[in-house]
Write an enzyme that holds these catalytic residues in place. Structure first.
Site, short mmCIF file in Angstrom:
data_model
loop_
_atom_site.label_atom_id
_atom_site.label_comp_id
_atom_site.label_asym_id
_atom_site.label_seq_id
_atom_site.Cartn_x
_atom_site.Cartn_y
_atom_site.Cartn_z
N LYS A 109 98.76 -55.63 -19.42
CA LYS A 109 99.37 -56.48 -18.41
C LYS A 109 99.69 -55.64 -17.19
O LYS A 109 99.97 -54.44 -17.31
CB LYS A 109 100.66 -57.09 -18.95
CG LYS A 109 101.08 -58.34 -18.22
CD LYS A 109 100.28 -59.53 -18.69
CE LYS A 109 100.74 -60.83 -18.11
NZ LYS A 109 100.24 -61.94 -18.90
N1 GLU Z 1 97.79 -64.04 -17.55
C1 GLU Z 1 97.27 -64.89 -18.58
C2 GLU Z 1 98.04 -64.70 -19.88
O1 GLU Z 1 99.19 -64.33 -19.88
C3 GLU Z 1 95.77 -64.75 -18.74
C4 GLU Z 1 95.32 -63.41 -19.18
C5 GLU Z 1 93.79 -63.25 -19.13
O2 GLU Z 1 93.10 -64.21 -18.88
O3 GLU Z 1 93.34 -62.12 -19.35
O4 GLU Z 1 97.58 -65.00 -20.93
#
Ligand code: GLU
Length: 478
Positions: A109
């Site tokens: 993240k």
């Molecule tokens: N930000 C989104 C999540 O928390 C998508 C993550 C992604 O598609 O890699 O799942």
């Protein structure tokens, strides 16, 4: 402060506590539990961008929780309150989320401490490109190692800038487009990615309502039709979930909670009208066809059938958990319920469909986009017309037979039209997402109902996910 007051854990501690509860019920080899729980690395970057005549310094993070499978995957968030604890919690959730929906990624993240509303588009582009440069040069953006995506405060536009920045830095990488997902369709994106997380919430609820035992566990009856739903946050996820549930499944959105207050109407709110009001006025206040309540979060405690927190983490906590009336909560946001609130709600018998499952639609469709980018061809391009030609053969044959049997046996035009049309990319994406959400739910509920020591879906989800991550470590010989 009162010495007896119970302290709310941080977001990362909350995730760890939930992990620990599940791990205690598992038979993991010594040490592996710790290895899976800890975050492998967090990179902090501070960089300057010259804006409005002076250099402004920004702080950003990219955290990698687990590299049991690579690339690692997870969004990049733009918000003022982004911090290391938060990105680490979110990265851990990505590991478990990807394992649960069988997306072949580790968890990661990123975040940038910024209020995107304070900058114009040109400024945001310069900031985003600079952040992307800092991450890419350390392999923290890379199609084979680390693939970001949108999250709160970012979207298609930012992903297109990141993809382009990476491509400029890696001019001979034929797979450059796969370095980030959530791109616009004209820049290597995939149909259905923007709606994916909200669509996933809808498919999750549909699957929940296919199981009478689970509906009864929440003290509910029937189907989604007519269910009273409270949604917190009409951002990308909340908006799409509310739109699909009300427009396609007959649910009634009785309250929408936003930053500046909430709207309430027992007759059901017009999601599209509220959404466009927010776009034009920056908040819900002043919207005519509903009651406005200034204390927005108080509506989390409203009487309803389903509560969908689709905004920030920690909104259901020790201060309000006891008063939450919804018998069913689906966590469209990441971490909306703290570990302490989770204990309280479980004791009350509230059924919680956990974040790592409920909002996994986004990363699931990101996975499809990544595969599309690596295969350099749109889904359905080879099969679609061939499928239509084969369907035409059957229709012609049926028409030949019905000619002999008379008019009562002829095919309806709607059947013909629907049957003859080969699936396009959007239909294939929805089909793959639906299949994923059904499969993951069934894996969770098998543990929920199959084990006496598991009494909730979150623990079940952790057990399924951690078991898969552990299996991958074991296969590597770690
Ligand atoms: N930000 C989104 C999540 O928390 C998508 C993550 C992604 O598609 O890699 O799942």
């Amino acid at each position: 402060m009162d010495g007896t007051a119970i302290k709310e854990p941080s977001f990362r501690e909350s995730v760890d506590l939930m992990f620990n509860r599940a791990a205690a019920l598992m038979d993991l080899p010594p040490g592996l539990e710790d290895k899976i729980r800890v975050c492998n690395s967090t990179y902090t970057v501070r960089f300057g961008v010259k804006l409005r005549g002076k250099i402004q310094t920004f702080t950003g993070y990219r955290s990698v929780h687990s590299e049991h499978t690579e690339p690692v995957k997870g969004g990049i968030r733009y918000a003022l309150n982004v911090n290391q604890d938060e990105v680490e919690a979110l990265a851990a959730l990505m590991t478990y989320k990807c394992a649960l929906v069988e997306a072949p990624f580790g968890g990661s993240k990123g975040g940038l401490c910024i209020d995107p509303r304070e900058y114009d588009e040109d400024e945001l582009e310069r900031i985003t490109r600079r952040f992307a440069y800092e991450l890419a040069k350390r392999d923290l953006i890379d199609p084979a190692q680390n693939v970001p995506a949108p999250d709160m405060g970012t979207g298609e536009r930012e992903m297109a800038w990141i993809a382009d920045q990476y491509a400029r830095m890696n001019t001979s990488d034929i797979n450059a487009r796969a370095c980030v997902t959530g791109k616009p369709p004209h820049a290597g994106g995939i149909q259905g990615r923007v709606e994916a997380t909200g669509r996933g919430v809808q498919y999750a609820l549909r699957e929940f309502f296919r199981h009478p035992e689970d509906i009864a566990a929440a003290g509910l009856t029937g189907t989604l039709e007519g269910k009273r739903v409270v949604v917190q946050g009409l951002g990308n996820v909340g908006y799409h979930a509310a739109k699909f549930l009300s427009g396609e499944d007959g649910a009634k959105i009785t309250a929408i909670i936003e930053r500046d207050g909430a709207l309430h109407s027992e007759d059901g709110l017009d999601v599209e009208a509220v959404y466009s009001w927010i776009q034009r006025h920056g908040g819900v206040q002043g919207y005519a066809d509903a009651t406005y309540i200034e204390n927005g979060p108080s509506l989390l405690e409203a009487d309803c059938d389903i509560l969908i927190p689709a905004a920030l983490e920690g909104v259901i906590n020790l201060t309000n958990a006891q008063r939450i009336k919804a018998p069913l909560i689906i966590e469209a946001a990441n971490g909306p319920i703290t570990a302490g609130a989770d204990d309280i709600l479980r004791q009350k018998g509230t059924v919680i469909i956990p974040d790592m499952y409920a909002n996994a639609g986004g990363v699931t469709v990101s996975y499809f986009e990544w595969v599309k980018n690596l295969s350099h061809i749109r889904f359905g391009r080879m099969q679609r017309r061939q499928e239509e030609a084969r369907h035409m053969l059957i229709v012609k044959e049926l028409e030949r037979l019905s000619d002999k049997l008379g008019d009562a046996w002829s095919l309806t035009s709607t059947f013909k039209e629907q049957y003859l049309r080969g699936a396009d990319e959007l239909e294939l994406v929805r089909s793959g997402l639906d299949d994923t959400m059904r499969g993951a739910y069934q894996a969770m509920r098998a543990v929920w109902h199959g084990r006496d020591d598991v009494t909730d879906l979150r623990t079940a989800a952790y057990i399924v996910a951690v078991e898969r991550v552990a299996a991958s470590y074991r296969a590597k010989g770690l």
